[in-house]
Design a protein around this motif. Structure first.
Motif, PDB file in Angstrom:
ATOM      1  N   LEU A 153     -65.034 -55.784  11.615  1.00  0.00           N
ATOM      2  CA  LEU A 153     -63.857 -55.761  10.741  1.00  0.00           C
ATOM      3  C   LEU A 153     -63.780 -56.998   9.846  1.00  0.00           C
ATOM      4  CD1 LEU A 153     -61.202 -54.370  13.252  1.00  0.00           C
ATOM      5  CD2 LEU A 153     -62.691 -53.105  11.670  1.00  0.00           C
ATOM      6  N   ASN A 154     -64.156 -58.152  10.375  1.00  0.00           N
ATOM      7  CA  ASN A 154     -64.106 -59.397   9.602  1.00  0.00           C
ATOM      8  C   ASN A 154     -64.892 -59.315   8.301  1.00  0.00           C
ATOM      9  OD1 ASN A 154     -64.102 -59.914  12.600  1.00  0.00           O
ATOM     10  ND2 ASN A 154     -63.302 -61.871  11.879  1.00  0.00           N
ATOM     11  N   HIS A 155     -65.913 -58.474   8.255  1.00  0.00           N
ATOM     12  CA  HIS A 155     -66.810 -58.418   7.104  1.00  0.00           C
ATOM     13  C   HIS A 155     -66.356 -57.426   6.034  1.00  0.00           C
ATOM     14  CE1 HIS A 155     -70.154 -59.846  10.054  1.00  0.00           C
ATOM     15  NE2 HIS A 155     -69.268 -60.784   9.796  1.00  0.00           N
ATOM     16  N   LEU A 156     -65.258 -56.728   6.274  1.00  0.00           N
ATOM     17  CA  LEU A 156     -64.784 -55.724   5.320  1.00  0.00           C
ATOM     18  C   LEU A 156     -63.778 -56.336   4.355  1.00  0.00           C
ATOM     19  CD1 LEU A 156     -64.355 -52.781   7.833  1.00  0.00           C
ATOM     20  CD2 LEU A 156     -66.259 -53.181   6.245  1.00  0.00           C
ATOM     21  N   PRO A 157     -63.797 -55.920   3.085  1.00  0.00           N
ATOM     22  CA  PRO A 157     -62.932 -56.537   2.083  1.00  0.00           C
ATOM     23  C   PRO A 157     -61.443 -56.451   2.408  1.00  0.00           C
ATOM     24  CG  PRO A 157     -64.292 -54.790   1.096  1.00  0.00           C
ATOM     25  CD  PRO A 157     -64.667 -54.899   2.528  1.00  0.00           C
ATOM     26  N   GLU A 158     -60.997 -55.384   3.066  1.00  0.00           N
ATOM     27  CA  GLU A 158     -59.561 -55.261   3.359  1.00  0.00           C
ATOM     28  C   GLU A 158     -59.076 -56.260   4.397  1.00  0.00           C
ATOM     29  OE1 GLU A 158     -61.418 -51.370   4.968  1.00  0.00           O
ATOM     30  OE2 GLU A 158     -61.964 -52.943   3.576  1.00  0.00           O
ATOM     31  N   PHE A 159     -60.006 -56.903   5.111  1.00  0.00           N
ATOM     32  CA  PHE A 159     -59.646 -57.938   6.076  1.00  0.00           C
ATOM     33  C   PHE A 159     -59.878 -59.350   5.528  1.00  0.00           C
ATOM     34  CE2 PHE A 159     -60.028 -54.333   8.923  1.00  0.00           C
ATOM     35  CZ  PHE A 159     -58.989 -54.544   9.820  1.00  0.00           C
TER      36      PHE A 159
ATOM     37  N   GLU B 210     -52.630 -55.759  14.885  1.00  0.00           N
ATOM     38  CA  GLU B 210     -51.467 -55.557  14.020  1.00  0.00           C
ATOM     39  C   GLU B 210     -51.890 -55.349  12.568  1.00  0.00           C
ATOM     40  OE1 GLU B 210     -50.039 -58.200  17.461  1.00  0.00           O
ATOM     41  OE2 GLU B 210     -51.845 -58.055  16.222  1.00  0.00           O
ATOM     42  N   HIS B 211     -52.780 -56.205  12.078  1.00  0.00           N
ATOM     43  CA  HIS B 211     -53.284 -56.012  10.709  1.00  0.00           C
ATOM     44  C   HIS B 211     -54.034 -54.689  10.589  1.00  0.00           C
ATOM     45  CE1 HIS B 211     -52.109 -59.618   8.645  1.00  0.00           C
ATOM     46  NE2 HIS B 211     -52.676 -60.411   9.537  1.00  0.00           N
ATOM     47  N   PHE B 212     -54.787 -54.351  11.625  1.00  0.00           N
ATOM     48  CA  PHE B 212     -55.539 -53.096  11.597  1.00  0.00           C
ATOM     49  C   PHE B 212     -54.584 -51.902  11.516  1.00  0.00           C
ATOM     50  CE2 PHE B 212     -59.466 -50.908  13.703  1.00  0.00           C
ATOM     51  CZ  PHE B 212     -59.846 -50.409  12.468  1.00  0.00           C
ATOM     52  N   ALA B 213     -53.465 -51.965  12.221  1.00  0.00           N
ATOM     53  CA  ALA B 213     -52.470 -50.880  12.158  1.00  0.00           C
ATOM     54  C   ALA B 213     -51.955 -50.697  10.731  1.00  0.00           C
ATOM     55  CB  ALA B 213     -51.325 -51.147  13.124  1.00  0.00           C
ATOM     56  N   ARG B 214     -51.668 -51.800  10.036  1.00  0.00           N
ATOM     57  CA  ARG B 214     -51.185 -51.703   8.661  1.00  0.00           C
ATOM     58  C   ARG B 214     -52.259 -51.144   7.734  1.00  0.00           C
ATOM     59  NH1 ARG B 214     -52.416 -54.348   4.605  1.00  0.00           N
ATOM     60  NH2 ARG B 214     -53.129 -56.189   5.725  1.00  0.00           N
ATOM     61  N   ILE B 215     -53.459 -51.659   7.875  1.00  0.00           N
ATOM     62  CA  ILE B 215     -54.563 -51.207   7.021  1.00  0.00           C
ATOM     63  C   ILE B 215     -54.806 -49.714   7.230  1.00  0.00           C
ATOM     64  CG2 ILE B 215     -57.076 -51.394   6.754  1.00  0.00           C
ATOM     65  CD1 ILE B 215     -56.614 -54.498   7.163  1.00  0.00           C
ATOM     66  N   LEU B 216     -54.780 -49.264   8.467  1.00  0.00           N
ATOM     67  CA  LEU B 216     -54.976 -47.845   8.743  1.00  0.00           C
ATOM     68  C   LEU B 216     -53.797 -47.008   8.260  1.00  0.00           C
ATOM     69  CD1 LEU B 216     -56.678 -48.220  12.210  1.00  0.00           C
ATOM     70  CD2 LEU B 216     -57.698 -47.129  10.189  1.00  0.00           C
ATOM     71  N   TRP B 217     -52.577 -47.528   8.360  1.00  0.00           N
ATOM     72  CA  TRP B 217     -51.405 -46.816   7.833  1.00  0.00           C
ATOM     73  C   TRP B 217     -51.629 -46.519   6.343  1.00  0.00           C
ATOM     74  CZ3 TRP B 217     -47.837 -46.224   4.203  1.00  0.00           C
ATOM     75  CH2 TRP B 217     -46.670 -45.527   4.487  1.00  0.00           C
ATOM     76  N   GLU B 218     -51.999 -47.538   5.604  1.00  0.00           N
ATOM     77  CA  GLU B 218     -52.208 -47.376   4.163  1.00  0.00           C
ATOM     78  C   GLU B 218     -53.365 -46.423   3.877  1.00  0.00           C
ATOM     79  OE1 GLU B 218     -52.602 -51.494   3.091  1.00  0.00           O
ATOM     80  OE2 GLU B 218     -50.425 -51.821   3.200  1.00  0.00           O
TER      81      GLU B 218
END
Length: 127
Positions: free
Chosen positions: A71-77, A85-93
């Protein structure tokens, strides 16, 4: 209020940054179970709140995007600690962009990080 839930799982890796979280500071993987919970007051002419096939497709696309990735290597992170928690928001969007939301008043995305921990984000959907 009607609720429909669809879930899907996959494994991805991450390492936490910005604090001392022991083994979580080194590259490690988790089995993430992602659950989308959709809410709305009315059913359509077919008796559906939302097309479950569309939700399954969005979750499958999310699995294709994140499974086996760090996940650290993906632009959205970028610039974020890759917390659940951040992953939950990113997946929501991610999911909200891919499903019809006309009949929905809210959506929650819960991300389980193993058997004992999860985070979720619930947002109302404004039309």
């Amino acid at each position: 209020m009607y609720s429909v839930s669809v879930k899907l799982g996959f494994t991805a890796s991450h390492y936490l940054i910005g604090g001392d979280w022991g083994p979580e500071n080194t590259l490690n993987s988790h089995f993430y179970e992602v659950e989308a919970l959709l809410e709305g007051p009315e059913l359509d002419q077919h008796g559906y709140l939302v097309d479950i096939t569309a939700v399954r497709a969005a979750l499958a696309e999310a699995r294709g995007r994140y499974a086996s990735e760090t996940l650290n290597h993906l632009p959205e992170f970028e610039g974020l600690n890759p917390s659940v928690e951040h992953f939950a928001r990113i997946l929501w969007e991610f999911i909200a962009e891919r499903i019809p939301t006309d009949a929905l008043t809210a959506m929650s995305v819960r991300v389980r990080e193993g058997d004992d921990a999860w985070a979720s984000l619930r947002r109302e959907i404004l039309h």
